[in-house]
Design a protein around this motif. Structure first.
Motif, PDB file in Angstrom:
ATOM      1  N   VAL A   7       0.858  -1.180   0.000  1.00 50.22           N
ATOM      2  CA  VAL A   7       0.000   0.000   0.000  1.00 50.22           C
ATOM      3  C   VAL A   7       0.895   1.231   0.000  1.00 50.22           C
ATOM      4  N   GLU A   8       0.679   2.101  -0.975  1.00 47.44           N
ATOM      5  CA  GLU A   8       1.408   3.362  -1.039  1.00 47.44           C
ATOM      6  C   GLU A   8       0.401   4.493  -1.015  1.00 47.44           C
ATOM      7  N   VAL A   9       0.723   5.544  -0.268  1.00 49.56           N
ATOM      8  CA  VAL A   9      -0.173   6.684  -0.141  1.00 49.56           C
ATOM      9  C   VAL A   9       0.524   7.913  -0.706  1.00 49.56           C
ATOM     10  N   ALA A  17      -6.202  11.970  -0.653  1.00 51.84           N
ATOM     11  CA  ALA A  17      -5.066  11.055  -0.810  1.00 51.84           C
ATOM     12  C   ALA A  17      -5.386  10.026  -1.881  1.00 51.84           C
ATOM     13  N   VAL A  18      -4.345   9.644  -2.631  1.00 54.75           N
ATOM     14  CA  VAL A  18      -4.447   8.539  -3.575  1.00 54.75           C
ATOM     15  C   VAL A  18      -3.747   7.356  -2.923  1.00 54.75           C
ATOM     16  N   VAL A  19      -4.484   6.271  -2.763  1.00 53.79           N
ATOM     17  CA  VAL A  19      -3.955   5.066  -2.128  1.00 53.79           C
ATOM     18  C   VAL A  19      -3.806   4.002  -3.203  1.00 53.79           C
ATOM     19  N   THR A  20      -2.555   3.636  -3.490  1.00 57.14           N
ATOM     20  CA  THR A  20      -2.277   2.624  -4.507  1.00 57.14           C
ATOM     21  C   THR A  20      -2.094   1.276  -3.811  1.00 57.14           C
ATOM     22  N   ILE A  21      -2.881   0.317  -4.253  1.00 58.08           N
ATOM     23  CA  ILE A  21      -2.886  -1.008  -3.640  1.00 58.08           C
ATOM     24  C   ILE A  21      -2.368  -2.009  -4.665  1.00 58.08           C
ATOM     25  N   GLN A  22      -1.449  -2.849  -4.227  1.00 55.84           N
ATOM     26  CA  GLN A  22      -0.890  -3.848  -5.128  1.00 55.84           C
ATOM     27  C   GLN A  22      -0.879  -5.195  -4.419  1.00 55.84           C
ATOM     28  N   GLY A  23      -1.453  -6.214  -5.055  1.00 60.49           N
ATOM     29  CA  GLY A  23      -1.446  -7.554  -4.487  1.00 60.49           C
ATOM     30  C   GLY A  23      -2.850  -8.110  -4.345  1.00 60.49           C
ATOM     31  N   HIS A  35      -6.080  -0.195   8.215  1.00 60.57           N
ATOM     32  CA  HIS A  35      -5.225   0.684   9.018  1.00 60.57           C
ATOM     33  C   HIS A  35      -4.712   1.862   8.190  1.00 60.57           C
ATOM     34  N   HIS A  36      -4.310   1.600   6.963  1.00 60.53           N
ATOM     35  CA  HIS A  36      -3.837   2.678   6.089  1.00 60.53           C
ATOM     36  C   HIS A  36      -4.950   3.692   5.814  1.00 60.53           C
ATOM     37  N   LEU A  37      -6.150   3.212   5.523  1.00 59.91           N
ATOM     38  CA  LEU A  37      -7.262   4.109   5.211  1.00 59.91           C
ATOM     39  C   LEU A  37      -7.707   4.896   6.447  1.00 59.91           C
TER      40      LEU A  37
END
Length: 122
Positions: A7-9, A17-23, A35-37
């Protein structure tokens, strides 16, 4: 157990915020994303764009995190926008009705453009 989720913010502006999710977003990784959100909401970022282009799998645990994050963002006067879901994830959104309650965009740029219009002072 190793979590297969990155997760990258990226902070777009003080409330966005742009939250990039990979996986894979599943029972093993859903808490990490939540938790990130939640952290973004804590810092006053009530408009979230989730870049889902690199999410290859999502189960009901992942859907529940998105539903909860939507509720929390809306309670703060914001919203959760879903961007670039893979076809199998987009189909899940359609089957569960999530695409009826959340804006699903072709890409992050479209989501931010839409969000910019929605956030503009009236």
């Amino acid at each position: 157990m190793e979590q297969n989720l990155d997760v990258e913010v990226e902070i777009h502006d003080p409330s966005t915020a742009v939250v990039t999710i990979q996986g894979e977003l599943d029972v093993d990784t859903a808490t990490l994303l939540h938790h990130h959100l939640a952290n973004q909401a804590l810092h006053g970022r009530r408009h979230l764009v989730l870049d889902l282009s690199a999410v290859g799998f999502m189960d009901s645990s992942g859907l529940n995190v998105l539903i909860r994050a939507t509720r929390e963002a809306r309670a703060l006067g914001g919203d959760l926008h879903l961007a670039a879901p893979a076809p199998q994830v987009a189909r899940l959104f359609d089957l569960t009705g999530l695409s009826l309650t959340n804006a699903v965009h072709e890409n992050v740029e479209t989501a931010l453009t839409t969000l910019g219009g929605a956030c503009a002072p009236s």
